[in-house]
Design a protein around this motif. Sequence first.
Motif, PDB file in Angstrom:
ATOM      1  N   SER A   1       0.779  -1.322  -0.028  1.00 56.78           N
ATOM      2  CA  SER A   1      -0.026   0.100  -0.070  1.00 56.78           C
ATOM      3  C   SER A   1       1.004   1.350  -0.070  1.00 56.78           C
ATOM      4  CB  SER A   1      -0.913   0.112   1.320  1.00 56.78           C
ATOM      5  OG  SER A   1      -0.271   0.309   2.366  1.00 56.78           O
TER       6      SER A   1
ATOM      7  N   ASP B   1      -2.200  -6.287  -6.323  1.00 58.05           N
ATOM      8  CA  ASP B   1      -3.376  -5.502  -5.954  1.00 58.05           C
ATOM      9  C   ASP B   1      -2.826  -4.499  -5.002  1.00 58.05           C
ATOM     10  OD1 ASP B   1      -2.792  -7.020  -3.772  1.00 58.05           O
ATOM     11  OD2 ASP B   1      -5.189  -7.606  -3.367  1.00 58.05           O
TER      12      ASP B   1
ATOM     13  N   GLU C   1      -2.803  -1.121  -2.932  1.00 60.21           N
ATOM     14  CA  GLU C   1      -3.810  -0.151  -2.672  1.00 60.21           C
ATOM     15  C   GLU C   1      -3.121   1.188  -2.686  1.00 60.21           C
ATOM     16  OE1 GLU C   1      -6.569  -0.235   1.081  1.00 60.21           O
ATOM     17  OE2 GLU C   1      -4.912   0.873   1.794  1.00 60.21           O
TER      18      GLU C   1
ATOM     19  N   THR D   1      -3.879   5.080  -1.832  1.00 63.47           N
ATOM     20  CA  THR D   1      -4.856   5.875  -1.509  1.00 63.47           C
ATOM     21  C   THR D   1      -4.427   7.133  -1.184  1.00 63.47           C
ATOM     22  OG1 THR D   1      -5.714   4.162   0.165  1.00 63.47           O
ATOM     23  CG2 THR D   1      -6.379   6.355   0.547  1.00 63.47           C
TER      24      THR D   1
ATOM     25  N   ALA E   1      -6.129   9.882 -10.602  1.00 62.18           N
ATOM     26  CA  ALA E   1      -6.624   8.589 -10.940  1.00 62.18           C
ATOM     27  C   ALA E   1      -5.656   8.103 -12.087  1.00 62.18           C
ATOM     28  CB  ALA E   1      -7.878   8.261 -11.316  1.00 62.18           C
TER      29      ALA E   1
ATOM     30  N   GLY F   1      -2.180   6.920 -11.112  1.00 57.48           N
ATOM     31  CA  GLY F   1      -2.137   5.683 -10.138  1.00 57.48           C
ATOM     32  C   GLY F   1      -2.871   5.682  -9.028  1.00 57.48           C
TER      33      GLY F   1
ATOM     34  N   ASN G   1      -5.811   4.596  -6.821  1.00 51.73           N
ATOM     35  CA  ASN G   1      -6.862   3.800  -6.814  1.00 51.73           C
ATOM     36  C   ASN G   1      -7.885   3.638  -5.877  1.00 51.73           C
ATOM     37  OD1 ASN G   1      -5.855   2.249  -5.329  1.00 51.73           O
ATOM     38  ND2 ASN G   1      -4.732   0.817  -6.659  1.00 51.73           N
ATOM     39  N   ARG G   2      -7.550   4.681  -4.870  1.00 53.46           N
ATOM     40  CA  ARG G   2      -8.382   4.817  -3.556  1.00 53.46           C
ATOM     41  C   ARG G   2      -8.562   6.040  -3.115  1.00 53.46           C
ATOM     42  NH1 ARG G   2      -8.368   4.249   2.160  1.00 53.46           N
ATOM     43  NH2 ARG G   2     -10.135   3.348   2.962  1.00 53.46           N
TER      44      ARG G   2
ATOM     45  N   HIS H   1     -14.360   8.256 -10.471  1.00 51.03           N
ATOM     46  CA  HIS H   1     -12.874   7.991 -10.882  1.00 51.03           C
ATOM     47  C   HIS H   1     -12.279   7.070 -10.270  1.00 51.03           C
ATOM     48  CE1 HIS H   1     -12.974  11.291 -13.763  1.00 51.03           C
ATOM     49  NE2 HIS H   1     -13.672  12.149 -13.087  1.00 51.03           N
ATOM     50  N   PHE H   2     -12.687   6.669  -9.085  1.00 53.61           N
ATOM     51  CA  PHE H   2     -11.613   5.762  -8.257  1.00 53.61           C
ATOM     52  C   PHE H   2     -12.608   4.492  -8.082  1.00 53.61           C
ATOM     53  CE2 PHE H   2     -10.266   9.892  -7.135  1.00 53.61           C
ATOM     54  CZ  PHE H   2      -8.970   9.957  -7.335  1.00 53.61           C
ATOM     55  N   GLY H   3     -11.899   3.172  -7.957  1.00 55.01           N
ATOM     56  CA  GLY H   3     -12.505   1.994  -7.871  1.00 55.01           C
ATOM     57  C   GLY H   3     -13.087   1.882  -6.366  1.00 55.01           C
ATOM     58  N   ARG H   4     -12.188   2.714  -5.479  1.00 55.06           N
ATOM     59  CA  ARG H   4     -12.471   2.367  -3.996  1.00 55.06           C
ATOM     60  C   ARG H   4     -12.607   3.952  -3.533  1.00 55.06           C
ATOM     61  NH1 ARG H   4      -8.261  -1.041  -1.127  1.00 55.06           N
ATOM     62  NH2 ARG H   4     -10.093  -1.181   0.395  1.00 55.06           N
TER      63      ARG H   4
END
Length: 381
Positions: A58, A90, A92, A94, A111, A114, A116-117, A152-155
Amino acid sequence: MDTPLALYIHWPFCVSKCPYCDFNSHVRAEVDQAAWAAALLADLTHEAALLPERRLGSIFFGGGTPSLMPPATVAALIAAAEDSWGFDGDIEITLEANPSSVEAARFADLAAAGVNRVSLGLQALDDAALAFLGRAHDVAEGLAALDTAQRHFGRVSFDLIYARPGQSQAAWEAELARALSFGTEHLSLYQLTIEPGTRFATEAAAGRLTIPEDEEAASLFEATRVIAAAAGLPAYEVSNHARSGAESRHNLTYWRYRDYAGIGPGAHGRRGGMATMRHKKPENWLSAMARNGHGIEIEDALSPESRRAEALLMGLRLREGVDLARVAALSGEAVETVVDARAAETLKAEGLIVRDGPWLRATEAGMLVLNAIIASLVPDD
């Protein structure tokens, strides 16, 4: 291979003063972005050399207003982190953001860089409460930013503060229900606390600010956990709620007492039993970077007792609890002596903790008095 490493990148600058944190001295109208990008990259390179053969699970961009960091700088730091450590598949990544229209306009570029949260500081769904909290945005602007983030963000996560002066339980329950209706995978729900040295502390000392009494605060806490769990976001930590699998991997690194690297002004880290802290003031950090090639101010070996205490303090915040066998390994003690056995028996009889093999965790009732539980369990040295 060791468990994945976490990287915290601290961007110190705020765009406005805040009545309840200590970053007021970091408000800047202009920042030399090129100089700051170069310094952060150098600090990252230094830390990576001290933590070789690890992979990142992360990255967290936090601090003042990191969503105003240029997307090119964010992208450069992410690329340098991948070059230095390599990524879990995967990973993370943030970024904390204030829910203003100015910052939301950057979400697409962040986003693309890079991230993704995103973690949004909504803090309230009531305009009067936002004004009281010193926030620059209103509810409409905050919800517009939330909508943009979800596109715009998956999370997406956001935070709210409750137990505010004059807030009834019915009002909080309605606000929480509205928050849950937006469908995010994660919520951070904090009770208002008064920090020394802030405007809130001055107001409270003068009798102009009153927060709920303990019994009322406990009732709000219990209602929060029940309502969020019923909506599919149970508490996995004292103040954090998530759908299954959507827990903050970065914060779990802290709470599970794993290694994490911290770069940038004021950033803390834990590296193989060492505690690190960068210079807090931006100018002091920059001077240290120019002088030493890194921003480290403190780099101390933690005693076994300190590692035990920190692991218990962090781990007992989690619903899963803490593995006493691992704590014993960290401190070089027998499992039986990691916590005060007499206190543990008393707390267990009172229904405040449960023991399952080497695992110890607080019950729902115990979470209400967690600080007292930790104080009782950690042996005096």
